[in-house]
Design an enzyme around this catalytic site. Structure first.
Site, PDB file in Angstrom:
ATOM      1  N   GLY A 239      -1.229  -2.998  -8.621  1.00  0.00           N
ATOM      2  CA  GLY A 239      -2.516  -2.666  -8.715  1.00  0.00           C
ATOM      3  C   GLY A 239      -3.787  -3.100  -7.946  1.00  0.00           C
ATOM      4  N   GLU A 286       3.908  -6.594 -10.699  1.00  0.00           N
ATOM      5  CA  GLU A 286       4.552  -5.956  -9.364  1.00  0.00           C
ATOM      6  C   GLU A 286       3.493  -5.413  -8.527  1.00  0.00           C
ATOM      7  OE1 GLU A 286       5.322  -2.411 -11.983  1.00  0.00           O
ATOM      8  OE2 GLU A 286       6.669  -3.567 -13.136  1.00  0.00           O
ATOM      9  N   PRO A 287       2.980  -6.441  -7.810  1.00  0.00           N
ATOM     10  CA  PRO A 287       2.145  -6.230  -6.550  1.00  0.00           C
ATOM     11  C   PRO A 287       2.675  -5.625  -5.326  1.00  0.00           C
ATOM     12  CG  PRO A 287       2.574  -8.652  -6.621  1.00  0.00           C
ATOM     13  CD  PRO A 287       3.259  -7.672  -7.479  1.00  0.00           C
ATOM     14  N   ARG A 289       0.315  -3.574  -2.571  1.00  0.00           N
ATOM     15  CA  ARG A 289      -0.734  -3.689  -1.761  1.00  0.00           C
ATOM     16  C   ARG A 289      -1.155  -5.101  -1.530  1.00  0.00           C
ATOM     17  NH1 ARG A 289      -3.741   1.009  -1.001  1.00  0.00           N
ATOM     18  NH2 ARG A 289      -2.959   1.770  -2.984  1.00  0.00           N
ATOM     19  N   ARG A 325      -2.898   7.458   4.747  1.00  0.00           N
ATOM     20  CA  ARG A 325      -3.585   7.379   3.820  1.00  0.00           C
ATOM     21  C   ARG A 325      -5.182   8.056   3.864  1.00  0.00           C
ATOM     22  NH1 ARG A 325      -5.859   3.025   3.035  1.00  0.00           N
ATOM     23  NH2 ARG A 325      -5.962   3.278   0.876  1.00  0.00           N
ATOM     24  N   TYR A 329      -5.665  10.142   0.482  1.00  0.00           N
ATOM     25  CA  TYR A 329      -6.558   9.355  -0.458  1.00  0.00           C
ATOM     26  C   TYR A 329      -7.779   9.078   0.190  1.00  0.00           C
ATOM     27  CZ  TYR A 329      -1.727   7.341  -1.710  1.00  0.00           C
ATOM     28  OH  TYR A 329      -0.405   7.566  -1.998  1.00  0.00           O
ATOM     29  N   CYS A 356      -1.183  18.704  14.627  1.00  0.00           N
ATOM     30  CA  CYS A 356      -2.063  20.082  14.590  1.00  0.00           C
ATOM     31  C   CYS A 356      -2.356  20.193  13.118  1.00  0.00           C
ATOM     32  CB  CYS A 356      -0.937  21.258  14.990  1.00  0.00           C
ATOM     33  SG  CYS A 356      -0.719  20.921  16.595  1.00  0.00           S
ATOM     34  N   GLU A 357      -3.444  19.428  12.721  1.00  0.00           N
ATOM     35  CA  GLU A 357      -3.849  19.507  11.554  1.00  0.00           C
ATOM     36  C   GLU A 357      -5.460  19.024  11.377  1.00  0.00           C
ATOM     37  OE1 GLU A 357      -2.314  20.715   8.289  1.00  0.00           O
ATOM     38  OE2 GLU A 357      -0.452  20.527   9.102  1.00  0.00           O
ATOM     39  N   TYR A 385       1.606   1.138   2.262  1.00  0.00           N
ATOM     40  CA  TYR A 385       1.597   2.673   2.232  1.00  0.00           C
ATOM     41  C   TYR A 385       1.157   3.021   3.692  1.00  0.00           C
ATOM     42  CZ  TYR A 385       1.650   1.357  -2.557  1.00  0.00           C
ATOM     43  OH  TYR A 385       1.925   0.393  -3.893  1.00  0.00           O
TER      44      TYR A 385
END
Ligand SMILES: *Cc1c(COP(=O)(O)O)cnc(C)c1O
Length: 429
Positions: A239, A286-287, A289, A325, A329, A356-357, A385
């Site tokens: 995190g 547990e990294p 990122r 992302r 997010y 197409c969004e 990610y």
């Protein structure tokens, strides 16, 4: 130190000009720096040296087997969240005995596979899952190593979709219930080995306070579980956030996440080590990122410029299927030209993909270099990610991946072809 910088007016990754990679492999392509990945990993190990902690790389952040192999070569463990990730680790030459397996929805087939592979521990997210693992282990005639994931109910101060340590999140088990669950398991679930305790409160945290609060809250529980059940480890999850904004333009040579005043590797370690050291437990972090986020860049080509009534759009050949992302997010990525532009040649624009969004953008209302069709752009801090969340939406082949090492580079994933897109599909006879 960081590995993406301008040299002679051109953006390089380590000693390789990104233009060369784009010319040979095409775009979009993810480019990773070996030096940055290892630098972050080793620096974290060093900062946690008083704990002799295990750094278990979160595979879901960047799961290419070349990256996993690199981590394995340097002694990393792995934090996995599916049978597929365990398969990747084993194919990458990683040690499956160093895998911790989290996730709320492990299937019976995944649990069996993980037991066969002899993983270090299941990080269990419910009583029902404990019972399922107990039954499967019993049928296989083995004891399953388990830790329960505690939900400490702390505010992580990050985006709501990546907050995981609040009671209303689906993750973990309420702090207040943990002790009773271990007592129940010790009494009623004979095929389990109560091996540890785990937590993970969220991703992209940029302050040290939530980590400290969670660790302080849970450490006494870990101590009690050690005493009552002889647990051997406490995993405090991943995190640690990274700096996404304007890191390159500072022009200074420093560790990427050192620009993040509130949370650097050192402030993180200094805060948690004194709380964890007295426990005398094996500590796992547990990294994901932190290790790979700033080690990867998505290279893309500007296809068109479109000047509308309300906005200017730079349309590029990478879309939300390549990097989701921003859409998912509200993630920010710095986007810079590969050929250096004069500082005064900026325009306000949206950088959008071909999907197409309307959610298919990599930046909105951003001051960006006034690139034209054919110019290359680098979407920075895309290592975590990024590719691992990519999809084939709009039937777009997934991009290639490249790993740079000094002045050489290797293709670590071929660009998909149109044939790959229909692989496995069939028309009923
Ligand atoms: C995703 C995840 C991580 C890694 O999170 P980062 O923010 O990338 O460090 C660690 N542990 C668990 C259980 C996870 O689900």
């Amino acid at each position: 130190m960081h590995a993406f910088s301008y040299q002679h007016g051109e953006l390089y990754c380590e000693n390789v000009a990104l233009t060369n990679i784009a010319q040979e492999v095409g775009t979009p392509v993810y480019v990773y720096s070996k030096e940055t990945i290892l630098g972050h990993f080793l620096r974290l190990k060093e900062a946690l040296a008083p704990l002799n902690a295990e750094v278990a790389f979160a595979v879901k952040s960047c799961s290419n087997i070349a990256i996993l192999n690199l981590m394995a070569q340097h002694g990393a463990g792995f934090d996995i969240v599916s049978g597929g990730e365990l398969f990747r680790v084993s194919k990458a030459g990683g040690d499956t005995a160093k895998c911790t397996y989290a996730g709320v929805g492990k299937t019976p087939a995944e649990i069996r596979y993980a037991l066969e592979q002899g993983i270090y521990c299941f990080n269990v997210e419910s009583i029902a899952e404990l019972e399922a693992i107990n039954a499967i282990a019993g049928a296989m005639g083995v004891k399953a190593p388990v830790a329960v994931r505690v939900n400490p109910n702390v505010e992580a101060g990050t985006h709501k979709y990546i907050t995981t340590g609040k009671s209303e999140n689906k993750f973990g088990v309420d702090f207040e219930l943990i002790l009773d669950i271990y007592r129940m398991a010790a009494k009623d679930l004979p095929h389990l080995h109560l091996k540890g305790l785990q937590m993970h409160i969220g991703s992209q945290l940029t302050q040290v306070t939530p980590f400290l609060e969670a660790v302080k809250k849970v450490a006494p529980l870990a101590a009690q579980l050690k005493e009552e059940f002889g647990i051997e480890f406490f995993s405090i999850g991943g995190g640690v956030g990274i700096v996404y904004k304007e890191s390159l333009e500072s022009g200074e040579s420093k560790w990427w996440n050192d620009d993040c005043e509130q949370l650097t590797i050192d402030t993180y370690a200094k805060a948690v080590v004194p709380v964890l050291e007295p426990l005398g437990l094996h500590i796992i972090v547990e990294p994901g990122r932190l290790i790979v986020g700033n080690a990867g860049t998505l290279l893309t080509t500007c296809l068109y410029e479109k000047i509308g009534k309300a906005k200017t759009f730079k349309i590029i050949d990478a879309g939300m299927n390549d990097l989701i992302r921003p859409a998912l997010y509200e993630g920010h990525h710095q986007i810079i030209p590969v050929k250096e532009f004069p500082a005064d040649s900026k325009v306000q624009a949206d950088i959008v993909g071909p999907i197409c969004e309307s959610g298919d953008f990599l930046a909105q209302n951003r001051e960006v270099a006034d690139v034209k069709a054919g110019d290359l752009l680098a979407v920075l801090s895309a290592g975590a990610y990024g590719f691992s969340m990519s999809s084939n939406y709009n039937s777009r082949p997934m991009s290639a991946e490249v790993l740079v090492d000094g002045d050489t580079w290797s293709l670590i994933r071929k660009r998909q072809t149109w044939n790959d897109l229909i692989e496995g599909e069939s028309i009923p006879q």
